[in-house]
Motif scaffolding. Structure first.
Motif, PDB file in Angstrom:
ATOM      1  N   GLU A 182       0.869  -1.083  -0.016  1.00 19.07           N
ATOM      2  CA  GLU A 182      -0.015  -0.080   0.139  1.00 19.07           C
ATOM      3  C   GLU A 182       0.766   1.338  -0.176  1.00 19.07           C
ATOM      4  N   TYR A 221      -4.953  -1.608   1.567  1.00 16.38           N
ATOM      5  CA  TYR A 221      -4.959  -2.993   2.359  1.00 16.38           C
ATOM      6  C   TYR A 221      -5.923  -2.939   3.549  1.00 16.38           C
ATOM      7  N   ALA A 222      -6.854  -3.546   3.528  1.00 15.19           N
ATOM      8  CA  ALA A 222      -8.195  -3.091   4.336  1.00 15.19           C
ATOM      9  C   ALA A 222      -8.673  -4.440   5.079  1.00 15.19           C
ATOM     10  N   LEU A 250      -6.843  -5.993  11.048  1.00 20.24           N
ATOM     11  CA  LEU A 250      -5.699  -5.957  10.800  1.00 20.24           C
ATOM     12  C   LEU A 250      -4.778  -5.274  12.092  1.00 20.24           C
ATOM     13  N   PHE A 251      -3.498  -5.812  11.897  1.00 19.60           N
ATOM     14  CA  PHE A 251      -2.742  -5.477  13.021  1.00 19.60           C
ATOM     15  C   PHE A 251      -2.395  -3.921  12.759  1.00 19.60           C
ATOM     16  N   PRO A 252      -2.069  -3.180  13.864  1.00 12.34           N
ATOM     17  CA  PRO A 252      -1.470  -1.843  13.633  1.00 12.34           C
ATOM     18  C   PRO A 252      -0.036  -1.892  12.880  1.00 12.34           C
ATOM     19  N   PHE A 253       0.073  -1.359  11.801  1.00  8.23           N
ATOM     20  CA  PHE A 253       1.305  -1.451  10.930  1.00  8.23           C
ATOM     21  C   PHE A 253       2.534  -1.158  11.751  1.00  8.23           C
TER      22      PHE A 253
ATOM     23  N   MET B   1      -2.693   0.331   4.247  1.00 11.11           N
ATOM     24  CA  MET B   1      -3.310  -0.554   5.409  1.00 11.11           C
ATOM     25  C   MET B   1      -4.237   0.160   6.047  1.00 11.11           C
ATOM     26  N   GLU B   2      -5.147  -0.389   6.711  1.00  7.38           N
ATOM     27  CA  GLU B   2      -6.115   0.356   7.753  1.00  7.38           C
ATOM     28  C   GLU B   2      -5.641   0.825   8.743  1.00  7.38           C
ATOM     29  N   SER B   3      -4.249   0.528   9.304  1.00  3.22           N
ATOM     30  CA  SER B   3      -4.215   0.769  10.692  1.00  3.22           C
ATOM     31  C   SER B   3      -4.355   2.310  10.978  1.00  3.22           C
ATOM     32  N   ARG B   5      -6.484   4.262  10.266  1.00  3.90           N
ATOM     33  CA  ARG B   5      -8.084   4.523  10.152  1.00  3.90           C
ATOM     34  C   ARG B   5      -8.881   3.738  11.069  1.00  3.90           C
ATOM     35  N   THR B   7      -7.982   0.870  12.917  1.00  2.00           N
ATOM     36  CA  THR B   7      -7.439  -0.006  13.927  1.00  2.00           C
ATOM     37  C   THR B   7      -7.317   0.765  15.414  1.00  2.00           C
ATOM     38  N   ARG B  10      -9.083  -0.452  18.184  1.00  2.00           N
ATOM     39  CA  ARG B  10      -8.667  -1.664  18.916  1.00  2.00           C
ATOM     40  C   ARG B  10      -7.351  -1.661  19.582  1.00  2.00           C
ATOM     41  N   ARG B  11      -6.548  -0.741  19.053  1.00  2.00           N
ATOM     42  CA  ARG B  11      -5.170  -0.479  19.607  1.00  2.00           C
ATOM     43  C   ARG B  11      -5.367   0.231  20.903  1.00  2.00           C
ATOM     44  N   LEU B 197       2.789   7.239   9.342  1.00  2.00           N
ATOM     45  CA  LEU B 197       3.800   6.749  10.459  1.00  2.00           C
ATOM     46  C   LEU B 197       4.594   7.918  11.012  1.00  2.00           C
TER      47      LEU B 197
END
Lengths: 530, 530
Positions: A182, A221-222, A250-253, B1-3, B5, B7, B10-11, B197
């Motif tokens: 991504e 990537y979702a 998904l895991f946190p990147f 990736m969705e992290s 947005r 996640t 969850r985190r 990031l």
């Protein structure tokens, strides 16, 4: 990548050849220039023409020593082997129920594993391209079975990621790949890539990123069934009325990055660890035993070499029978010395100063391996893990699941630690009992409900404390290679060294065998000149 | 990736739980919420309380039918199975020397493989998470051995890349990863990444790209020993004097992209194809035979069902004994119908219009598989390939190497084609002899020196021509699922359908078993209400 810089020549060559000879010619070129040398093993050495009665004393009945003895005897040399231990194989070694092992410092372990269970303290897996070893396994009737090196369903644990919770390799790998795909796709869209790729190439790259990284139609990537098909489902596809699958979060990147999963991914791509791998049926020492079937008659066991001297007339080896305390000498025209450098550096010789310096220059690794017998295969039954390794950044390094008797109900032995570096030193400094406790403590992170509960007994080998090698294997670096390697392997009059330490495949059985073949080939040439 | 947005919630939750309960609590959370449901199989179904004398007729002695019969009989039902063929297992099928097979159109093949050699025309590998299947394999004494799914040393062939020369998977994968890593790293340097990031994360990402992609200190993917350790060496590490390794040229990145290796990499990450995988020792039909050991006494073979009717009193099945030509009926209170939809749609029933529409709505795939017996294992002996698949964009799709009897000297059977789509149709339209010729022609691209030379005999199964299924397996799509799936699987009074087609795991044995368990669980509930 270098394609924009260094490869055009090759590419132009390919295209030129293609124009001249078509696909077949290119194919020829690719296989000839590309990876012609899959192996260094062209077959057993040709030692034809040995002078009748010429003799060789081989020091050490590890794989290098036994291979040297086997081929030299076959060629017509008079061969004998002096071996410190009371068994063949050296580091090719397996511990089973009933075995006793005393390490430096005096601690003795009595192994109590159930019949058929074992633990390989030394080598434990064979790459498919280690053709020398595979050749002699076949020649000597050693049966091999697959060693499951890459198991997507094992765990990765890093104390700095996910609050210390292990995660399945497949999920971390999927999220790393999805994240990278991504990010690169975004970079291509937003700012363009500064690369020599054509727009057609860039379209292909986009397609590749989408397909490899499981990106959605918007190149994201979702959380969806697409990413779940790689990383795992919250509810996998089933049958009947409620069969529809559900995707997983998904895991946190940033946690994925912290997990260091990329290092495991790279590890699996290391050529020595690429699938398919093998192990001998019944334990690694089946190889040493297979060799010994052919050279056992040449071996003097319990022979501790104390002195290695050469002169115009030949080589004289002084050794003590450790069982009886008697000192003897062995005379021969030549000597193949496979004694580990850690030990050889403490033996009196009249080798040159340069050779002696080389022998003293190579540090050995300090690995610790621990076998843990568990009452049942909870990793299979409760965790769907069949072989492979769960990795951790704790001292134990990894735990590895057995690759034999899958689905069996009885007790089984897993590798509870493969520690190196500081962890290896700390574990090596402990008593065997303490090591087991550390292995149980640290390994429990993967299987908290079962690990201690199912534990039966353990055995450990700290290689720095193994009396006959005092280290695991030779760890050359760029500087020592440059300064000492050629000197170490060079034939010095009548003596040649062999073993994994005399190879670029250190710590591998294949390295010791290739070294032995090279050593005896040169020795034979020297003998013909004598 | 969705992290960035989706996640955070969850985190944040993870961190909150971490603050409250520490690592153990997070661990608990991850395993509870993360991938709690590794499987849909909670153990054999509980069918307690069956009414004495209640009867069930099962149509089809494939795995779904036999599992239904086994569990229903165990629960106290009076069960019989009607099976069209003269053997149990259905698509769980193995061809061996001496077997004869006649396809639609009349072509008959007599298989001449050597004793012990076989070819699995249908299912051939078992994922480690197909726990229903694994459970019954163990319960019924079916021995399993590893199936080598991922072999880094096999080939990828694409007619549009490398002038049609196949390349080793490991080299293409290494170069793809190196190329992607270098491009992303460059993008980060030159223009920055538009991502959420932190700079700490970005540093970690750089470290990851370097380590995963084998970039050098300047973050370039270049020809050196580092890249060679993944992609392969021109001269691998050896022993003795000439032991130093030599790196290999990189492939041009545009050719790597053209090869489509990313699709193979993604394929290996598909959860159904992730390692570890298994196969039954001796051939896939050992599973069907294992089931039949327990339900064989219930099976009427050679029974061609022509009519399936239900009324207030029960179910009446009309069938013809294909051996004797006699027409009979079977009466039962209930029916589990596992007949493939291709065949069921041609049988007279009084099922509802909606059910009938569902039965007719699902197309079947048209795979063609071809087994080729070769005089020797040249792929092992000459190419260092032990199991796994070499992929091609030609019609045959792939060739796959046997996973049993590694290192054996005798003849061995490889899978010479697993064709689908247009290639499957074209091969299906050919005579068996013509199919073999295509398989030899196309497969030769991987092993040009050996393929035709070592060929002994072949056997092919074009599933569209298999008389008892006329297709390989059900291929639902999103639309048909929405419109017909629930109607298809719904119990209709006294009749319930089961089989891979009644699952979200189409084409997998696990899907047929999970479907059967769900079907009989609902049927049992219905029977208790009757």
């Amino acid at each position: 990548m270098e394609s924009g810089r260094q490869t055009p020549t090759r590419r132009q060559l390919m295209r030129a050849i293609g124009l001249l000879g078509g696909t077949a010619a290119i194919y020829q070129m690719m296989t000839t220039f590309g990876h012609a040398a899959e192996t260094r093993f062209p077959g057993p050495p040709n030692l034809a023409g040995a002078r009748k009665g010429a003799s060789v004393v081989v020091l050490g009945a590890g794989l290098a020593g036994m291979l040297a003895a086997y081929e030299l005897e076959k060629a017509g040399y008079k061969v004998r082997i002096l071996e410190f231990q009371d068994r063949p194989g050296g580091r090719n070694w397996t511990l089973r129920g009933g075995d006793t092992y005393t390490e430096l410092g005096g601690a003795t372990q009595k192994v109590t594993f159930a019949k058929g269970n074992y633990f390989n303290p030394g080598p434990w897996r064979i790459p498919h391209h280690h053709k020398t070893l595979l050749h002699y396994c076949k020649a000597f009737g050693v049966a091999l079975e697959p060693f499951i090196q890459l198991n997507h369903n094992t765990y990765i644990h890093n104390t700095d990621a996910f609050g210390g919770a292990p995660q399945r390799f497949r999920s971390l790998k999927a999220d790393f790949e999805g994240g990278v795909a991504e990010l690169l796709s975004k970079a291509m869209d937003q700012k363009g890539l500064d690369s020599p790729l054509t727009s057609e190439d860039l379209d292909r790259l986009k397609e590749a990123l989408r397909g490899w990284g499981m990106l959605d139609k918007d190149m994201r990537y979702a959380k969806n069934l697409r990413s779940a098909s790689h990383r795992g489902f919250d509810l996998p596809p089933g049958g009947g009325v409620g069969g529809a699958p559900q995707p997983s979060d998904l895991f946190p990147f940033d946690e994925v990055l912290k997990s260091g999963v990329w290092a495991n991914m790279a590890f699996f791509m290391n050529e020595e660890f690429q699938t398919t791998m093998f192990q001998p049926v019944g334990g690694m020492d089946m190889i040493g035993k297979g060799f010994a079937k052919h050279v056992g008659h040449l071996i003097t066991y319990n022979a501790k070499v104390t002195k290695l001297m050469q002169g115009k007339g030949g080589v004289t080896v002084t050794y003590t029978d450790t069982a009886k305390g008697v000192v003897s000498t062995a005379e021969a025209d030549f000597c193949v010395c496979t004694i580990p450098l850690t030990v050889l550096s403490q033996i009196e010789t009249n080798l040159s100063e340069k050779k002696t310096a080389a022998i003293s220059s190579v540090p050995y690794s300090n690995s610790v391996k621990i076998g843990l017998e568990m009452k049942r295969r909870f990793w299979e039954q409760d965790y769907d893990i069949y072989g492979g390794h769960s990795f951790t950044n704790q001292e134990i390094g990894l735990i590895s699941y057995p690759n034999n008797k899958f689905f069996d109900d009885g007790p089984a032995v897993l590798l509870g630690a493969f520690a190196g570096g500081p962890g290896g030193y700390r574990l090596g400094g402990m008593t065997p009992e303490e090591r087991i406790q550390v292995a149980l403590e640290q390994g429990s992170v993967f299987h908290p409900d079962s690990y201690r509960k199912e534990f039966l007994s353990g055995a450990s080998v700290a290689w720095s404390r193994v009396p006959w090698v005092m280290g695991c294997c030779a760890r050359w670096n760029e500087d020592t290679r440059k300064e000492h390697y050629q000197e170490l392997v060079a034939l010095e009059d009548r003596i040649v060294l062999a073993g994994e330490h005399a190879s670029y495949l250190g710590c591998w059985m294949e390295g010791s065998l290739l070294s032995a073949i090279d050593a005896i080939t040169r020795l034979h040439k020297r003998a013909l000149e004598a």
